[in-house]
Motif scaffolding. Structure first.
Motif, mmCIF file in Angstrom:
data_model
loop_
_atom_site.group_PDB
_atom_site.id
_atom_site.type_symbol
_atom_site.label_atom_id
_atom_site.label_comp_id
_atom_site.label_asym_id
_atom_site.label_seq_id
_atom_site.Cartn_x
_atom_site.Cartn_y
_atom_site.Cartn_z
ATOM 1 N N ALA A 84 0.889 -1.186 0.215
ATOM 2 C CA ALA A 84 0.079 -0.140 -0.253
ATOM 3 C C ALA A 84 0.782 1.102 0.172
ATOM 4 N N ALA A 85 0.124 2.440 0.346
ATOM 5 C CA ALA A 85 0.933 3.762 0.200
ATOM 6 C C ALA A 85 2.166 3.861 1.221
ATOM 7 N N PHE A 86 1.893 3.213 2.395
ATOM 8 C CA PHE A 86 2.615 3.491 3.560
ATOM 9 C C PHE A 86 3.187 2.084 3.965
ATOM 10 N N LEU A 87 4.491 2.576 4.549
ATOM 11 C CA LEU A 87 5.060 1.333 5.184
ATOM 12 C C LEU A 87 5.302 1.843 6.536
ATOM 13 N N GLY A 107 -3.808 -2.704 8.213
ATOM 14 C CA GLY A 107 -2.835 -2.928 7.550
ATOM 15 C C GLY A 107 -2.621 -4.391 7.512
ATOM 16 N N THR A 108 -1.504 -4.871 6.660
ATOM 17 C CA THR A 108 -1.223 -6.007 6.900
ATOM 18 C C THR A 108 0.405 -6.324 6.923
ATOM 19 N N GLU A 109 0.903 -7.379 7.216
ATOM 20 C CA GLU A 109 2.292 -7.522 7.743
ATOM 21 C C GLU A 109 3.101 -8.225 6.360
ATOM 22 N N LEU A 110 4.278 -7.644 6.484
ATOM 23 C CA LEU A 110 4.967 -8.216 5.132
ATOM 24 C C LEU A 110 5.378 -9.554 5.559
ATOM 25 N N ALA A 111 5.934 -9.806 6.468
ATOM 26 C CA ALA A 111 6.533 -11.024 6.868
ATOM 27 C C ALA A 111 6.427 -11.227 8.439
ATOM 28 N N THR A 121 2.023 -2.740 6.097
ATOM 29 C CA THR A 121 1.626 -2.076 5.037
ATOM 30 C C THR A 121 0.486 -1.577 5.013
ATOM 31 N N GLY A 122 0.024 -0.161 4.659
ATOM 32 C CA GLY A 122 -1.450 0.154 4.680
ATOM 33 C C GLY A 122 -1.720 1.422 3.968
ATOM 34 N N ASP A 123 -2.904 1.694 3.627
ATOM 35 C CA ASP A 123 -3.186 3.104 2.890
ATOM 36 C C ASP A 123 -3.579 4.178 3.840
#
Length: 406
Positions: A278-281, A303-307, A314-316
């Protein structure tokens, strides 16, 4: 530092000489030493008070103005709890209705000072006579300090117990001359078995341990809290009995303006592809990562987790989260030097700052292989997403622009 020398420092003459010293300046130590000896002061005492002056200078970072009135040993200063964190330890005992704490292994007395500030009665113990004398000098009148092996101390069942086991290997020094640190539970003094046995007794027990404490070692019925200050994870405290949390694992994050406890039993959903970024980390504070509560961050930013286990979400949604840093994602690509080099050149980027999480590579070679040309700079994060490595080009986001969602 032996007990006789500590006694001399704490004497009226020693305190007077220490208080007469100018502000510590390493460049002037030799000249000051020569002058004090010429005035007839004992060379051993001169050396000891100058060492105290240097330690007080170092201690200002931890203790602020109080450092000028305290006494230290090198190892004791390094292991001492910062007052703001120690006040949280004391508040936990007070909230549980504890009014008397036995500090088993008090060191220079930083936690015991916090217990006394909170109005708790304190009985402090240390096996080393010199350290106990320094703790006695640092603690308010009325506080009892005993020189005793804490494993044989008679601990009443109604008192709270605090332990800060020595995390140094006695008799083994590192290259700086300080006692070598240890990170293994089996090397603690008093032992981890002693700590857990006290915890199993039903008393209100807290133990300050290394931030590397393994979650798998937490006994049933206990809770663990990792604490960071200014972004640095400084400790993991394990709590037993009435002072244990309902949540087994929590993080406490202290910033200049916030004191936040983060807990979550939620396992965050994972992003499954670069296209899903998404737009933000958001990068969680390391205490949050250590505690395994990144799910709280995912919930906070939708948001959701990368790993798992890396603390990247990451999320908008743009949200100010006191326990995470927020970045805009400028570019996200699979780990491929050729493609990354092309993107950097097309954006006139000639300087990069490289961060990595969950991956290993030679940073210098990585930057060299990019063959950078240009005037702009960029922040690059190399990390994992699912089972693959990815590269994110980021920029810190602290703007007040509206939320980018439609």
């Amino acid at each position: 530092m032996d007990a006789f020398l500590v006694e001399r420092i704490l004497s009226d003459d020693g305190r007077s000489l220490l208080d007469s010293l100018p502000s510590y300046d390493p460049a002037s130590v030799m000249a000051l030493t020569t002058r004090l000896r010429a005035q007839g002061h004992d060379p051993e005492l001169v050396s000891a008070v100058l060492t105290q002056s240097a330690l007080r200078h170092r201690a200002v970072e931890k203790f602020g103005p109080d450092a000028a009135r305290m006494f230290f040993t090198p190892d004791g200063l390094e292991q001492a709890t910062r007052p703001r964190i120690a006040d949280g330890h004391a508040a936990r005992f007070a909230a549980a209705g504890v009014n008397h704490v036995y500090d088993l292994g008090c060191g220079i007395g930083s936690d015991a000072r916090a217990f006394a500030r909170a109005g708790l009665a304190v009985h402090a113990f240390d096996l080393d006579p010199a350290t106990a004398a320094i703790a006695r000098a640092n603690l308010p009148g009325g506080t009892t300090v005993s020189v005793e092996d804490v494993t044989t101390a008679d601990v009443p069942s109604h008192v709270g117990v605090w332990l800060d086991p020595a995390r140094r290997t006695s008799g083994v020094a590192d290259i700086t001359g300080r006692t070598r640190r240890t990170f293994r539970l089996e090397d603690l003094l008093p032992s981890w078995n002693f700590v857990t046995a006290l915890g199993a007794s039903g008393r209100a027990v807290g133990a300050k341990l290394s931030p590397s404490f393994p979650r798998s070692a937490l006994p049933d019925g206990a809770s663990a809290q990792w604490t960071s200050l200014g972004g640095e994870v400084l400790e993991c405290c394990v709590w037993f009995g009435p002072v244990a949390d309902d949540s087994r694992f929590t993080a406490r994050v202290l910033t200049a303006t916030d004191d936040v406890v983060i807990r979550s039993e939620h396992i965050a959903a994972e992003t499954d592809s670069v296209d899903g970024l998404a737009a933000f980390l958001y990068e969680a504070d390391r205490a949050v990562v250590r505690a395994g509560v990144t799910g709280a961050l995912a919930d906070a930013v939708d948001g959701t987790e990368l790993a798992p286990g890396l603390g990247h979400v990451t999320g908008d949604v743009r949200v100010d989260v006191p326990y995470a840093r927020r970045y805009r994602v400028r570019q996200a690509v699979p780990f491929n030097i050729k493609n990354l080099r092309a993107w950097l050149r097309s954006n006139d980027i000639g300087r990069v700052t490289v961060k990595k999480r969950g991956v290993r590579f030679d940073d210098a070679r990585f930057v060299r292989d990019l063959k950078l040309k240009g005037d702009a700079s960029a922040l690059i994060l190399v990390t994992r997403l699912a089972q693959s490595q990815i590269v994110l080009v980021l920029e810190p986001d602290d703007s007040d622009e509206p939320d980018p969602r439609p």
